[in-house]
Design an enzyme around this catalytic site. Structure first.
Site, PDB file in Angstrom:
ATOM      1  N   HIS A  95       0.792  -1.277   0.039  1.00  0.00           N
ATOM      2  CA  HIS A  95       0.313  -0.178  -0.037  1.00  0.00           C
ATOM      3  C   HIS A  95       0.259   1.027  -0.145  1.00  0.00           C
ATOM      4  O   HIS A  95       2.020   1.351   0.135  1.00  0.00           O
ATOM      5  CB  HIS A  95      -0.915  -0.328   1.461  1.00  0.00           C
ATOM      6  N   ASP A  97       0.856   5.088   1.678  1.00  0.00           N
ATOM      7  CA  ASP A  97      -0.211   5.775   3.078  1.00  0.00           C
ATOM      8  C   ASP A  97      -1.152   7.169   2.592  1.00  0.00           C
ATOM      9  O   ASP A  97      -1.554   7.916   1.905  1.00  0.00           O
ATOM     10  CB  ASP A  97       0.955   6.393   4.127  1.00  0.00           C
ATOM     11  N   HIS A 250       4.648  -0.475   0.363  1.00  0.00           N
ATOM     12  CA  HIS A 250       6.009  -0.166   1.436  1.00  0.00           C
ATOM     13  C   HIS A 250       4.953  -2.044   1.985  1.00  0.00           C
ATOM     14  O   HIS A 250       3.222  -1.665   2.126  1.00  0.00           O
ATOM     15  CB  HIS A 250       6.027   0.228   1.964  1.00  0.00           C
ATOM     16  N   ARG A 265       5.483   6.567  14.122  1.00  0.00           N
ATOM     17  CA  ARG A 265       5.358   6.836  12.502  1.00  0.00           C
ATOM     18  C   ARG A 265       5.120   8.484  12.844  1.00  0.00           C
ATOM     19  O   ARG A 265       3.659   9.131  13.208  1.00  0.00           O
ATOM     20  CB  ARG A 265       4.619   5.509  11.432  1.00  0.00           C
TER      21      ARG A 265
HETATM   22  C1  SIN Z   1       2.904   1.304   7.418  1.00  0.00           C
HETATM   23  O1  SIN Z   1       2.766   0.788   6.655  1.00  0.00           O
HETATM   24  O2  SIN Z   1       3.479   2.178   7.255  1.00  0.00           O
HETATM   25  C2  SIN Z   1       4.174  -0.017   8.551  1.00  0.00           C
HETATM   26  C3  SIN Z   1       4.791   0.136   7.645  1.00  0.00           C
HETATM   27  C4  SIN Z   1       5.727  -1.056   8.985  1.00  0.00           C
HETATM   28  O3  SIN Z   1       5.530  -1.232   9.973  1.00  0.00           O
HETATM   29  O4  SIN Z   1       7.464  -1.451   8.318  1.00  0.00           O
END
Ligand code: SIN
Length: 274
Positions: A95, A97, A250, A265
């Site tokens: 996906h 973000d 990612h 994050r």
């Molecule tokens: C995310 O999708 O922002 C998380 C990525 C992760 O936890 O490695």
């Protein structure tokens, strides 16, 4: 500051920099490489939450995620967590973000806080490089299309996460929504053409039947997730990843059951995509 290619597929490993003390010149250089390489990886950084926010403010402006639990005392930082007793992680499929917003996030800065003894890697894919390898005929077809992105099937009532053990920490069940973006965008800073659909949030192509959309999107997902466009980051204490959401996908690997993983994050605000 030193940049080396992280893998053939995407990313750069950045050294000779202290992220708790980035100059304006370094911030400009980081932004430039971020937009080209898609994702930047750092080791041995150990930022406090306040320094994490300071770094984000040097690279852009912060936008909040409506669904993730904020870090106590730091409403600008979201937790991405799986505890030892949970089985579901966050972001376990490809996906980008916030693609369900009309001005999707520019990128994210992910700081490792607690890591499992092994596993929990994050994989990235470079959607500009994947698009560049398609035939001129197929590129022309894709340039004419628009895709619908949503988060309702994930965070809404009865959505994917609501039926899992992540539901107790996720909020915003009624904050769901949709946005429409071109299937091929020009990167707002570099102008590079980038494939802008993703497995997590894209629910269909406008003016196509469900079957046509499904077949087209599946082909694109298989194409872009080939090893030649991807890289995989193994987190260590002090590791940080900063990605450009328009350039990359990612996914976080969920292969550490019985152990915890906690990431902080910060999401950077973006702009409408054309
Ligand atoms: C995310 O999708 O922002 C998380 C990525 C992760 O936890 O490695």
């Amino acid at each position: 500051m030193k940049f080396e290619a992280f893998s053939e597929g995407c990313g750069a490993l950045v050294s000779d920099v202290q992220l708790n003390n980035v100059s304006t010149e370094q911030a400009n250089q980081l932004r430039d490489r971020l937009h080209r390489d898609g994702v930047l990886f750092f080791r041995d950084q150990h930022l406090t939450p306040a320094q994490h926010i300071e770094l984000a403010n040097k690279l852009g402006s912060i936008v909040l995620n409506k669904f993730f639990k904020p870090v106590e005392g730091y409403p600008n930082i979201a937790t991405v967590q799986k505890t030892p007793t949970q089985t579901m992680n966050i972001g376990g499929g490809w996906h980008t973000d916030h693609s369900y917003e009309s001005a999707p996030a520019l990128g994210s800065i992910l700081v490792a806080r607690e890591l499992p003894s092994k596993g929990g890697d994050t994989e990235f894919a470079h959607l500009g490089r994947a698009f560049a390898d398609l035939s001129p005929t197929f590129k022309n077809l894709l340039r004419q299309l628009k895709a619908v992105h949503s988060n309702e099937h994930l965070y809404g009532e009865g959505g994917y996460y609501r039926d899992t053990d992540q539901s107790e920490t996720l909020s915003g069940v009624t904050d769901v929504g949709q946005a429409v973006h071109p299937v091929v965008i020009n990167h707002p800073q570099t102008g590079e053409e980038i494939l802008y659909v993703n497995l997590g949030h894209t629910i269909g192509i406008e003016s196509m039947t469900h079957g046509e959309s499904f077949a087209l999107l599946n082909y694109l997902y298989e194409h872009a997730s080939q090893p030649k466009y991807t890289c995989r980051f193994d987190w260590q204490p002090g590791s940080i990843a900063i990605w450009d959401n328009r350039v990359t996908w990612h996914q976080a690997h969920n292969d550490y059951h019985g152990e915890g993983r906690l990431m902080h994050r910060i999401t950077l605000a973006g702009e409408a995509l054309v």
